[in-house]
Design a protein around this motif. Sequence first.
Motif, short mmCIF file in Angstrom:
data_model
loop_
_atom_site.label_atom_id
_atom_site.label_comp_id
_atom_site.label_asym_id
_atom_site.label_seq_id
_atom_site.Cartn_x
_atom_site.Cartn_y
_atom_site.Cartn_z
N HIS A 94 0.87 -1.19 0.00
CA HIS A 94 0.00 0.00 0.00
C HIS A 94 0.90 1.23 0.00
O HIS A 94 2.12 1.08 -0.01
CB HIS A 94 -0.98 -0.01 1.17
CG HIS A 94 -0.36 0.01 2.54
ND1 HIS A 94 0.40 -1.03 3.01
CD2 HIS A 94 -0.39 0.93 3.54
CE1 HIS A 94 0.81 -0.74 4.25
NE2 HIS A 94 0.35 0.44 4.58
N HIS A 96 1.50 3.81 2.16
CA HIS A 96 2.06 4.48 3.35
C HIS A 96 3.59 4.52 3.33
O HIS A 96 4.24 3.56 2.93
CB HIS A 96 1.56 3.80 4.63
CG HIS A 96 0.13 4.13 4.94
ND1 HIS A 96 -0.69 3.31 5.68
CD2 HIS A 96 -0.62 5.22 4.58
CE1 HIS A 96 -1.89 3.88 5.78
NE2 HIS A 96 -1.88 5.03 5.12
N GLU A 98 6.04 4.27 5.35
CA GLU A 98 6.96 3.30 5.96
C GLU A 98 7.00 1.98 5.17
O GLU A 98 7.72 1.06 5.54
CB GLU A 98 6.65 3.09 7.45
CG GLU A 98 5.55 2.12 7.78
CD GLU A 98 4.16 2.76 7.85
OE1 GLU A 98 3.94 3.81 7.22
OE2 GLU A 98 3.29 2.18 8.52
N HIS A 99 6.25 1.93 4.08
CA HIS A 99 6.29 0.77 3.19
C HIS A 99 6.82 1.13 1.79
O HIS A 99 7.08 0.25 0.99
CB HIS A 99 4.90 0.14 3.06
CG HIS A 99 4.35 -0.32 4.39
ND1 HIS A 99 4.43 -1.63 4.81
CD2 HIS A 99 3.77 0.37 5.41
CE1 HIS A 99 3.91 -1.73 6.03
NE2 HIS A 99 3.50 -0.53 6.41
N ASP A 195 -0.55 -3.98 5.86
CA ASP A 195 -1.09 -3.44 7.12
C ASP A 195 -2.56 -3.81 7.36
O ASP A 195 -3.20 -3.26 8.26
CB ASP A 195 -0.93 -1.92 7.15
CG ASP A 195 0.51 -1.53 7.46
OD1 ASP A 195 1.34 -2.44 7.62
OD2 ASP A 195 0.78 -0.32 7.53
ZN ZN Z 1 -0.09 1.35 6.55
#
Ligand code: ZN
Length: 306
Positions: A94, A96, A98-99, A195
């Motif tokens: 996805h 976000h 931190e990914h 997540d």
């Molecule tokens: Zn996330």
Amino acid sequence: MVVKNWKRVLFAWIVAGVLSGLSLSRADAKTVEVLPNVFTIVHGEGSDSNTTFIITREGVIVIDTRVSPLEAEKVMAEIRKRTDLPIVYTINTHYHGEHTFGNQVFQDSKTLIAHKNVRRALLGLSGREQLEKLKTSDIPGLDAVKVTPPNVVYEKKMDVYLGGYHLQLIHRGRGHTDGDTLIILQELRTVVAGDLIYNRQFPFMGDGYVDEWIDALQYLEDQDNELVIPGHGDVGGKPIIIAMKHYLLTLKGLVLEQVKKGQSLEKTKETLRPVLQGKYKSWGKPERIDGNIEQAYLEYSFKEGL
Ligand SMILES: [Zn+2]
């Protein structure tokens, strides 16, 4: 090969997981060989998002790239300890930060895959806002981030084949975000859930859709997967799917009751915060509870026509 031995491997993995759990504190970054040639880095620094990499005979597949180029270089170092084969595919579960904010480090792979809404988010306001928000934290290395969107996108389903491995990419609908991808390694009875699953941690729900998230988890629970790699926290099995689903069902039930009573958002938070804290005492990030209540409150107020 690998497939025939998955039960033995699963047992070995559980033993290894239990042993490593005894000797390492929760905060230590570690690379776990969850199956032969399938590795997950858990409890990373800066942000604790997980990265998984699969070393096939034709090259490497990387799933999620951590929070910054600095952290992504550490992933690359872990890969290079094990193989000199090229990175062939990089996949984001996805959008976000931190990914995805380590994406640039894997750009040589030329093929960065995600759901189409991830590209839209990273090219638009959401990507910029993610970066600005993260920059207010004390995570190092964010100034070097060049937001790098996927260049191969899909809508519902996609199959990726490499070196004997088959990855099914599935978008079940909205859940944690509007661009979630589940990656199923069917022959290995393993899913990389992004997540949609946090293991023993309250989830971030700022982009979430509670009902659809529950549906996605039900779908996962109904699948024949033995290993579940979450977006945050230790690798587990079916119980971590069920725990996340139960949390969302509990949140939904409690919030809906308050909404139907006509309770205000503030009063709902005040009433439910201690209830959720008490029910999930051992879970990390309790500071997210208020945001979770708010997201559910908005969703069910809307659905109740309030
Ligand atoms: Zn996330």
